[in-house]
Design a protein around this motif. Structure first.
Motif, short mmCIF file in Angstrom:
data_model
loop_
_atom_site.label_atom_id
_atom_site.label_comp_id
_atom_site.label_asym_id
_atom_site.label_seq_id
_atom_site.Cartn_x
_atom_site.Cartn_y
_atom_site.Cartn_z
N ASP A 159 4.10 4.23 18.72
CA ASP A 159 4.96 3.09 18.41
C ASP A 159 4.77 1.97 19.44
OD1 ASP A 159 6.21 4.92 20.23
OD2 ASP A 159 8.03 3.71 20.09
N LEU A 160 4.30 2.35 20.64
CA LEU A 160 4.11 1.34 21.68
C LEU A 160 2.76 0.65 21.57
CD1 LEU A 160 5.66 3.28 24.68
CD2 LEU A 160 6.77 1.76 23.04
N GLN A 161 1.94 1.11 20.64
CA GLN A 161 0.64 0.49 20.43
C GLN A 161 0.73 -0.63 19.40
OE1 GLN A 161 -2.19 1.98 22.04
NE2 GLN A 161 -0.58 3.08 23.11
N GLN A 162 1.93 -0.79 18.85
CA GLN A 162 2.09 -1.77 17.79
C GLN A 162 2.27 -3.17 18.38
OE1 GLN A 162 0.82 0.11 15.51
NE2 GLN A 162 2.16 -0.80 13.99
N SER A 163 1.97 -4.14 17.58
CA SER A 163 2.15 -5.51 18.02
C SER A 163 3.02 -6.23 17.00
CB SER A 163 0.77 -6.17 18.11
OG SER A 163 0.91 -7.54 18.26
N PRO A 164 4.02 -7.01 17.40
CA PRO A 164 4.41 -7.23 18.79
C PRO A 164 5.13 -6.01 19.34
CG PRO A 164 5.98 -8.28 17.31
CD PRO A 164 4.93 -7.70 16.45
N ARG A 165 4.91 -5.79 20.59
CA ARG A 165 5.49 -4.62 21.22
C ARG A 165 6.95 -4.88 21.57
NH1 ARG A 165 3.56 -1.21 26.46
NH2 ARG A 165 5.65 -0.34 26.59
N ALA A 166 7.78 -3.85 21.42
CA ALA A 166 9.20 -3.98 21.74
C ALA A 166 9.38 -4.23 23.23
CB ALA A 166 9.93 -2.71 21.33
N ARG A 167 10.40 -5.04 23.55
CA ARG A 167 10.67 -5.31 24.97
C ARG A 167 11.39 -4.15 25.63
NH1 ARG A 167 9.78 -10.96 25.13
NH2 ARG A 167 9.67 -11.55 22.95
N LEU A 168 12.06 -3.37 24.82
CA LEU A 168 12.79 -2.22 25.32
C LEU A 168 12.28 -1.01 24.56
CD1 LEU A 168 16.55 -3.28 25.33
CD2 LEU A 168 15.43 -2.05 27.16
N ASN A 169 11.84 0.03 25.28
CA ASN A 169 11.32 1.19 24.57
C ASN A 169 12.44 2.10 24.13
OD1 ASN A 169 8.95 0.12 25.27
ND2 ASN A 169 8.41 1.69 26.80
N GLY A 170 12.51 2.30 22.84
CA GLY A 170 13.51 3.24 22.33
C GLY A 170 12.85 4.27 21.45
N ASN A 171 13.65 4.82 20.55
CA ASN A 171 13.17 5.83 19.63
C ASN A 171 12.47 5.11 18.47
OD1 ASN A 171 12.91 8.22 18.12
ND2 ASN A 171 14.95 7.95 17.22
N GLY A 172 11.22 4.71 18.71
CA GLY A 172 10.54 3.82 17.77
C GLY A 172 9.94 4.51 16.56
N THR A 215 14.24 -4.35 20.51
CA THR A 215 14.10 -2.91 20.71
C THR A 215 13.06 -2.27 19.81
OG1 THR A 215 15.77 -2.42 19.03
CG2 THR A 215 16.55 -2.73 21.28
N GLY A 216 12.67 -2.97 18.76
CA GLY A 216 11.73 -2.38 17.81
C GLY A 216 12.34 -1.30 16.95
N LEU A 217 13.65 -1.06 17.08
CA LEU A 217 14.30 -0.03 16.29
C LEU A 217 14.52 -0.54 14.87
CD1 LEU A 217 17.04 1.17 18.81
CD2 LEU A 217 14.83 2.23 18.34
N GLY A 218 14.47 0.37 13.91
CA GLY A 218 14.70 -0.01 12.52
C GLY A 218 16.18 -0.18 12.28
N THR A 219 16.57 -1.37 11.83
CA THR A 219 17.99 -1.61 11.53
C THR A 219 18.12 -1.96 10.05
OG1 THR A 219 17.89 -3.97 11.97
CG2 THR A 219 18.36 -2.54 13.84
N VAL A 220 19.30 -1.70 9.54
CA VAL A 220 19.58 -2.05 8.15
C VAL A 220 20.93 -2.72 8.12
CG1 VAL A 220 20.01 -1.19 5.84
CG2 VAL A 220 18.35 -0.01 7.28
N TRP A 221 21.03 -3.93 7.63
CA TRP A 221 22.38 -4.47 7.41
C TRP A 221 22.57 -4.89 5.97
CZ3 TRP A 221 23.83 -9.43 5.96
CH2 TRP A 221 22.84 -10.43 6.06
#
Lengths: 185, 803, 252
Positions: free
Chosen positions: B423-436, B788-794
Motif C-alpha cells: 500500500d505504501l508503493q502506491q502513488s500518491p502516497r499517504a502522509r500518514l501510514n495506516g491500515n492501507g 491517511t490513504g484509508l478507505g472512507t465511505v460517506w
C-alpha cells in the motif's frame, strides 16, 4: 303349549349360557390376552441388582441436583466411583465395566416412567409434600432383578408411564392446583 | 344343538358386555390419543442436567461476557449475558443471543477443501485431509521464501483486538512479508488522529457512562458503534432516572432519523455528510464567545495560536482559522439545514454542561473516518477540556503483556521490510501510514511493483463485507493463491483455492484485548466451552505449525507448542506485570474508575490468573489520561498537524494543517445521479464476518426485506417527485453499479438521500440467508482519504428510477 | 376455580417494558426464540406465517422530517387478567388455553389445541401465532433445541408463556430450599437478555417489586386499556404520542 313353553325356557337358559360364554371370553381377552398383546417386552441393557447395593442409601444414586431438578438414574460416572474395576464376578458387572465404564459411554437404560416431551414433572414438590417414591415407582430397593420393561405398542411409552388421569386425581384429592401448565410445557 | 343367528347375537351381546367391562376400549381410546400426539418427525430434544459455562463472546470485538446453557455438558441450548461481566452486565445483543445458530450452522466447513477446478466453482471444492492441506500451504510458502519472494505473501484478518492479530504479525515479520492488513474499522482513523494530535497511535476512549451530555456526530450509538454490549448498557444508564428527566442528555446529529437519532433527547437533522461543519460552527461559537476551556488550551494545546513550522515559517493557528466566515453559524446553517439560532443554542448547551462529550462516526460507524473530520471532533473535545485528566475523553489503555519473543531483526531491517509494503508503493502516497487495505488491494490488482502470490484471509469475509467489494474481487484476479481460514462457506471461502476451516468462537481459545471506546483496560479470554467440530483446526495452531515447518527465524519467533500454550504464556506475562485485577462479582461499575486510580491486584500468579480468565472472568485496569500521555514533540496536544508536511501543496494554504471541513466529492455527475446513497446499520442485521442468523432475520421488518426484495428508504416527498410510492419497484444506480430495489417511504429520510441497509444480499450460506435482498457494499463508493490513504465511505451519488 | 380463590392469591406475574430505555436491538425477541424452540422459515418476511412470541412493533409520531420520531415496541403475550374474560381463554372450545388462577399466567397446551384459531381472532394484541407448517430446523440446529420447552406440531397455536418453565424451575428449587412459594421470582428470557435493562418482571402484587412500582409510574400505560382486558404487561414512555397509539391499537 307346554312343550313350547319348556322349549322357550330352555332356549332362555341356553341363550343365557351363550351370552355368558361371550361375556366371559371377552373378559378373558380383555383382561388377560389384550394386555399381553398391547405390550411388548423389551430388555434392559443389563440387570441391576438393587439388593446388592443396599450398603448405599437411595439418595446416593437417586439425588436432586443443585438446581432443584432430579437426576433420576445415575450416569455411568457414578457407577465408576465403585466399579472402576470389577468388584464381583457377575456377567452384568463385566458388561458394565468393559462396555460402559471403560468406553466412557452412558448405559442406554429404558426408563420406566419416561414422560412425553410436552410433560413437565418435578420431583421436588412431591418430595416436599412427602409423597413417597414407592407411591409412583413401587418398591424398587428390594428387587434383585429389574422389572420387565413393557413397551406399549400403540403409544410407544412404557406401561409404567403414568397417565394424566392419575396425576390429576391425586392433585384433586390433595387440593393441589390442577392447571394445565403446571405439568405441560 | 343348532347355533343359529339368535345364538350368535346372544354371544356377541355377551362379548360386547364383557369387552365394555374390560380395559380394551378405554385403554385403546387413551392410547390412541397419546399415539396421535406422537409426531415422530418432530425433533425431541435430549434431556439431562443443565449447567452453565461462562466465556467471552467472540462474535464481534465488543468483549461481552457470556454464558452458555449446556445439556449434559455437551449440547448448548442458549447463550446469555454474564452478569459478572462489567461490559454488558448480564445483557446480550441479538447476535450473541442467536450465536448458537453459527455453531450449529449447516454451512460450516467440516474439513479442509481445495479447489480442483476454476476458482469460484463451488462444485470444484473438494474435501482433503489436514495433512494434504497443510503440506499444500507450507510447500508454497517455503518455495516463495526460498525464491526471495516472501513479500508476495499477504494476509487479512478480521480479528484486530486479539492475540491472533499479534500472532499473525509475528508470523509475517518472521516470514519476511510486510503485507499484513486488517479489515477496516473506525479505529484505523482514530488511531491516526491520536497519533498526529497526541503522538500516541492508540484509539480514543470515551467516558460515556458518566457523561451528562453526549453530542454525537453521526455515531450510531445504539446500532453498533463501538462495543455494542457496552453501548446498550450505557444507554440504559443514561435513562436510569425513571419518570424524571433522564440522567444524560443525548443529542444526535444525523441526516437520517436512525434509531440512535429517534431515541436521543434531540435529533439535529443535517444534510448528509455535513456533521463536521456543524462541529466547526460550534467550535467557532465556543472560541468567539469565550466558552472554551482556556486554561486547558493554554497549558496543553499547541497550534491554537499561530505557530511556526519546521522551516520556521509562521502559520495560522486554530483560533484564527476557526473564525473563518465559512464556519459562521449563518453560513453553516445553509450547508447543514440547521438554523443558526439552533446551532448557537447547541453550542451554549454543550459549553454549559459539566461532563459533556463529543463522539463521532461517519461511514456508518464501523469504517475509518475522514481524518480532518476526526480532527474537528478532537478539537471540539479539546476546546471543552475533555482530554484533561478526569475528562470524558481518554486514550484506550494498553494491556501490559510481556513483549513477544523478539525477531532477530534490527530496526533498519524492519523499516526496510515495512517500506516495501504494497500500500505504501502506491502513488500518491499517504502522509500518514495506516491500515492501507484499499491501497493494498489496488496494488494487488495491478500486480505492481510486485504481485501477490498468496493471500490468506482470516475471520473475515471481504468478498461480501468490504465496502465496494468488487475491489477485492478485482484484486483476486491477480492473486495467485487464496487461502481462507473461515469456519463457514462464505463468499470469500467460495473463492478460495484452499480452505483451512478455523474452529468457531465457542470451541477455541481466544481473547479480547481492550474494548473499542471503553476507557478502562480490559482483557478477557474465551475458552472452548463446546467440543470442537472434528475436522476444524484453530488457525493459531496452523500458524504455529507453519512456523515450525518453515524453520529459520520463524521458529524462534513462534516457540509455542500450540495456541493455548501461547495464550497461557501471554497471561503469565500479564500476571508478571502485577497490574490490574479480576472483576469477580456482579455489579462492578468499572466505568467509575479514573485515570491513576490504584487497582488492587487480586490474583496470585500466572496460573491463578489463567484459571480465572478461562472460567469467564475478565481482567481490568485503570484508564489512561490523554493529557498525561502526550508524546508529541511540543509535549502538547497538537491541533495543527505540525508533524506532517504539505510542502508539495504550496497553494493549499495553512488550512491543510488544521481541522477543517474536507468533504470528499463522490464521483458521478449530480445531474445524472441526483441523490446521495447512504448506507446504515441496524442491530437486527449482522453485516461483517458473520451472516445474519435466522433468529435475527425474523425480526427484520417486512418493509426492509420482503421475500427476496430489499427496500430502500426514501423521503415521501422525494418519492412523490420521482413518481414512486410505498413498495414501488425501482433500479438503484450508482457509478459503481445497479441494483433492483423497492421503495419504503420513510419520513425520517433526508430529501436528498436514499438509504440502504447493510447486511443483506448474501450469495453464500444456506436457504435461510442467501438471496435475501441486495448487498449495499456492491454499489457504494469508497474514497481514499488524501492524508491517511484509508478507505472512507460517506455517500455515493445515486439515481433511482422506476423499474 | 372460583373468583374468591383468585383474589386470595398473592402472586400475579407481570412485566413492565420501558420504551424510553428500549433501543430496538431485538435481543429480547431473539433470546425468546432461542429459549422457546421457536421455529423459523426460509422466508420469514411473510409476517402472517412467521412465528414470534416477542413481536416488535414500529410506532411513529406521524410527523414529517425533521420532526419525525419512531420507537420500537416489543410485545409479548399480555396475559390478560380480566377474570374469566381474557379474550382467548373465553373462546377456546377445548380448554387448551387457560389463565392460571394462582399466578395469572395464561397458558396454552399444544397437544390439546385443535387449531381452530378462535383465540387468534379473539386476541386484540395479535399475540398468538399458528403453525402453518411442521416446525423444522436444519438438522444440525436440532442440537440446540431446549428440553425445557416442547417442540410444537403443525396445526396448533402458540404464544408467549412468560417463560413459565422458568417459573416451574424456580418453584422446584424453592420447594427444596423451603422458600415461601409466594416469594418465588424468576426472570423470563427476554428480560434477562435485554442489554439496557428495559424489561422488568415480577410479582405485581408485591408492593416492593420493581414491576409493582413501575406499573404505577406516571409514564405507564397499557395497550388498548379501553377493552378492559386488564393486560399484565405495562409500558413506560415519556411520549404522549406513544400513549395515544397504545390506546388506538398497533399495526406492524
Amino acid at each position: 303349549m307346554k312343550e313350547e313353553n319348556k322349549s322357550a325356557s330352555g332356549k332362555g337358559v341356553m341363550g343365557g349360557i351363550i351370552f355368558f360364554a361371550g361375556f366371559i371370553l371377552a373378559l378373558i381377552i380383555g383382561w388377560v390376552v389384550f394386555p399381553n398383546l398391547l405390550y411388548s417386552q423389551k430388555p434392559q441393557p443389563m440387570n441391576f441388582n438393587h439388593v446388592a447395593h443396599q450398603d448405599s442409601s437411595c439418595e446416593d444414586c437417586h439425588a436432586f441436583r443443585a438446581d432443584g431438578t432430579y437426576a433420576g438414574i445415575p450416569k455411568v460416572e457414578k457407577c465408576k466411583e465403585c466399579h472402576e474395576s470389577p468388584m464381583g464376578s457377575t456377567e452384568d458387572e463385566r458388561k458394565l465395566v468393559e462396555e460402559y465404564i471403560q468406553k466412557d459411554t452412558e448405559i442406554p437404560w429404558r426408563i420406566y416412567s419416561w414422560q412425553p416431551d410436552n410433560v413437565y414433572f418435578s420431583h421436588a414438590p412431591h418430595k416436599a409434600k412427602k409423597v413417597e417414591c414407592k407411591e409412583c415407582h413401587g418398591i424398587m430397593g428390594s428387587e434383585k432383578t429389574l422389572p420387565a420393561y413393557k413397551d406399549n405398542r400403540i403409544t410407544g411409552y412404557s406401561k409404567e408411564t403414568m397417565k394424566m388421569i392419575v396425576c390429576e386425581e391425586c392433585h384433586a384429592e390433595r387440593g393441589v392446583n390442577n392447571e394445565c401448565e403446571l405439568c405441560h410445557k | 344343538m343348532k347355533l343359529g343367528r339368535r345364538a350368535f347375537l346372544q354371544f356377541a351381546a355377551g362379548a360386547v358386555g364383557g369387552t365394555l367391562l374390560s380395559p380394551i376400549p378405554w385403554q385403546l381410546m387413551d392410547d390412541s390419543a397419546i399415539w396421535s400426539q406422537n409426531w415422530w418427525w418432530r425433533p425431541s430434544p435430549e434431556r439431562g442436567e443443565i449447567t452453565q459455562a461462562a466465556t467471552t463472546c467472540m462474535f464481534c470485538d465488543g468483549g461481552c461476557g457470556i454464558q452458555a446453557r449446556l445439556v449434559n455438558k455437551s449440547r448448548a441450548i442458549l447463550l446469555q449475558g454474564n452478569p459478572q461481566n462489567p461490559i454488558n452486565a448480564g445483557g446480550i445483543c441479538p447476535l450473541g443471543a442467536a450465536g448458537l445458530q453459527f455453531f450449529y450452522a449447516p454451512y460450516r466447513v467440516a474439513q479442509p477443501m481445495k479447489q480442483t477446478k476454476k476458482r469460484g466453482d463451488i462444485g470444484g471444492l473438494q474435501y482433503i485431509s489436514w495433512d494434504e492441506a497443510f503440506t499444500m500451504l507450507s510447500t508454497k510458502l517455503a518455495q516463495l521464501k526460498s525464491e526471495g519472494k516472501a513479500r508476495t505473501v499477504a494476509g487479512i484478518t478480521g480479528q484486530r483486538r486479539s492475540s491472533m492479530d499479534d500472532l499473525w504479525q509475528q508470523f509475517f515479520a518472521g516470514y519476511g512479508s510486510p503485507n499484513f492488513f486488517r479489515m477496516p474499522s473506525q479505529a484505523d482513523s482514530l488511531e491516526l488522529a491520536a497519533k498526529v494530535t497526541l503522538g500516541q497511535e492508540v484509539p480514543f476512549a470515551f467516558a460515556l457512562e458518566s457523561a451528562s451530555y453526549v453530542l454525537s456526530f453521526g455515531a450510531n450509538l445504539i446500532e453498533g458503534w463501538g462495543a455494542p454490549g457496552r453501548m446498550q448498557a450505557a444507554y440504559g444508564l443514561w435513562r436510569r432516572e425513571n419518570g424524571e428527566k433522564p440522567a444524560t442528555k443525548v443529542v444526535q446529529v444525523d441526516s437520517r432519523c436512525s434509531m440512535s437519532a429517534s431515541k436521543a433527547d434531540q435529533w439535529v437533522a443535517v444534510a448528509p455528510g455535513t456533521e463536521a461543519v456543524l462541529a466547526l460552527a460550534i467550535a467557532q461559537i465556543l472560541v468567539k464567545e469565550n466558552l472554551y476551556d482556556a486554561d486547558f488550551v493554554k497549558s496543553h494545546v499547541s497550534g491554537f495560536d499561530d505557530w511556526n513550522d519546521a522551516q520556521g515559517k509562521s502559520r495560522v493557528g486554530f483560533e484564527t482559522h476557526i473564525m473563518s466566515p465559512e464556519y459562521a453559524p449563518e453560513e453553516v446553517a445553509k450547508r447543514t439545514g440547521v438554523e443558526a439560532s439552533k446551532i448557537r443554542e447547541l453550542a451554549k448547551e454543550f459549553a454549559g454542561s459539566k461532563n459533556a462529550v463529543v463522539v463521532w462516526g461517519e461511514s456508518s460507524g464501523n469504517l475509518p473516518g475522514n481524518i480532518y473530520h476526526d480532527l474537528c471532533y478532537v478539537a471540539l473535545n479539546a476546546l471543552k477540556g475533555n482530554l484533561k485528566s478526569g475528562g470524558t475523553v481518554t486514550l484506550a489503555p494498553t494491556v501490559p503483556f510481556e513483549p513477544l519473543p523478539g525477531l532477530q531483526m534490527d530496526a533498519a531491517a524492519k523499516r526496510n521490510l515495512e517500506e516495501q509494503r504494497l500500500d505504501l508503493q502506491q502513488s500518491p502516497r499517504a502522509r500518514l501510514n495506516g491500515n492501507g487495505l484499499y491501497a493494498f488491494l489496488d496494488a494487488a490488482s495491478k500486480g505492481t511493483p510486485y504481485p501477490v502470490n498468496v493471500l490468506m484471509v482470516h475471520e473475515a469475509n471481504p468478498a461480501y463485507s468490504l465496502p465496494e467489494n468488487k475491489l477485492f474481487q478485482t484484486a483476486l484476479e491477480k492473486v495467485g493463491f487464496l487461502v481462507s481460514f473461515s469456519s463457514y462457506m462464505d463468499e470469500t471461502a467460495q473463492q478460495a483455492d484452499l480452505i483451512m476451516p478455523n474452529q468457531m468462537a465457542l470451541e477455541r481459545y481466544d481473547d479480547a484485548i481492550g474494548v473499542p471506546g471503553v476507557p478502562y483496560a480490559y482483557y478477557a479470554v474465551a475458552s472452548p466451552i463446546l467440543k470442537p467440530m472434528p475436522g476444524t483446526k484453530h488457525t493459531g495452531d496452523v500458524i504455529l505449525a507453519l512456523g515450525k515447518s518453515l524453520a529459520g527465524k520463524l521458529a524462534a519467533a513462534l516457540p509455542w507448542t500450540d495456541y493455548q500454550a501461547y495464550l497461557k504464556k501471554r497471561v503469565e506475562g500479564l500476571a508478571a506485570s502485577n497490574k490490574g485485577a479480576i472483576a469477580d462479582r456482579a455489579g462492578m461499575e468499572l466505568w467509575k474508575l479514573q485515570p491513576g486510580d490504584l487497582v488492587q491486584t487480586n490474583y496470585k500468579d500466572g496460573a491463578d490468573l489463567w484459571k480465572k480468565l478461562t472460567s469467564g472472568q475478565c481482567w481490568y485496569g485503570a484508564p489512561v489520561s490523554a493529557a498525561q500521555k502526550i508524546e508529541t514533540t511540543s509535549g502538547k496536544l497538537e491541533l495543527a498537524l505540525s508533524s506532517l508536511s504539505f510542502e508539495d501543496l504550496p497553494d493549499a494554504g495553512d488550512k491543510v494543517y488544521l481541522p477543517h471541513f474536507a468533504q470528499l466529492s463522490p464521483s458521478g455527475d449530480p445531474k445524472e445521479y441526483p441523490l446521495l446513497l447512504v448506507s446504515y446499520r441496524t442491530m437486527s442485521l449482522a453485516d461483517e464476518y458473520l451472516p445474519n442468523p435466522p433468529f435475527m432475520t425474523k425480526t427484520v421488518w417486512d418493509f426492509v426485506l420482503k421475500g427476496k426484495e430489499l427496500f430502500v428508504e426514501l423521503n415521501p416527498q422525494t418519492a412523490r417527485s420521482l413518481g414512486m410510492g410505498e413498495g414501488s419497484r425501482a433500479m438503484l444506480k450508482t457509478p459503481q453499479g445497479e441494483l433492483p430495489v423497492r421503495v419504503h417511504l420513510f419520513p425520517g429520510a433526508h430529501a436528498d438521500a436514499v438509504y440502504i441497509v447493510e447486511g443483506l444480499g448474501h450469495t453464500a450460506y444456506d436457504q435461510y440467508i442467501q438471496d435475501k435482498g441486495v448487498n449495499a457494499n456492491s454499489i457504494v463508493e469508497v474514497q481514499l482519504d488524501p492524508v491517511t490513504g484509508l478507505g472512507t465511505v460517506w455517500a455515493t451519488r445515486a439515481q433511482l428510477r422506476r423499474a | 376455580m372460583s373468583e374468591a380463590e383468585h383474589a386470595k392469591s398473592n402472586v400475579l406475574y407481570g412485566m413492565v417494558i420501558d420504551l424510553d430505555k428500549c433501543t430496538g436491538c431485538t435481543a429480547c425477541s431473539v433470546a425468546c426464540q432461542a429459549e422457546n424452540n421457536i421455529s423459523f422459515l426460509a422466508d420469514d418476511s411473510n409476517k402472517v406465517r412467521s412465528i414470534t412470541w416477542m413481536e416488535i412493533y414500529w410506532l411513529q409520531n406521524g410527523k414529517e422530517y425533521p420532526d419525525y420520531q419512531f420507537t420500537y415496541l416489543p410485545r409479548p403475550c399480555m396475559h390478560c387478567n380480566s377474570p374469566h374474560h381474557s379474550p382467548c381463554t373465553f373462546v377456546c372450545p377445548v380448554n387448551a388455553t387457560r389463565r392460571d388462577e394462582t399466578n395469572g399466567i395464561v397458558s396454552h397446551i399444544y397437544p390439546r389445541c385443535i387449531g381452530c384459531r378462535y383465540c387468534m381472532v379473539a386476541c386484540p394484541y395479535h399475540a398468538r401465532k399458528f403453525n402453518w407448517y411442521d416446525p423444522s430446523w436444519p438438522q444440525t440446529m436440532e442440537t440446540m433445541l431446549s428440553p425445557e420447552v416442547s417442540t410444537r406440531m403443525r396445526g396448533v397455536v402458540e404464544k408467549c408463556t412468560f417463560c413459565h418453565h422458568r417459573l416451574l424451575a424456580a418453584r422446584a428449587r424453592a420447594y427444596l430450599d423451603g422458600t415461601e412459594l409466594n416469594t418465588v421470582t424468576y426472570t423470563p428470557a427476554c428480560a434477562e437478555a435485554c442489554p439496557t435493562k428495559a424489561i422488568a418482571f415480577g410479582n405485581l402484587k408485591d408492593a416492593n417489586s420493581d414491576v409493582a412500582k413501575l406499573s404505577k409510574d406516571q409514564r405507564a400505560f397499557r395497550i388498548l386499556e379501553k377493552l378492559k382486558t386488564e393486560p399484565k404487561v405495562y409500558y413506560l414512555s415519556k411520549h404522549q404520542w406513544v400513549h395515544k397509539l397504545g390506546d388506538k391499537g398497533l399495526s406492524a
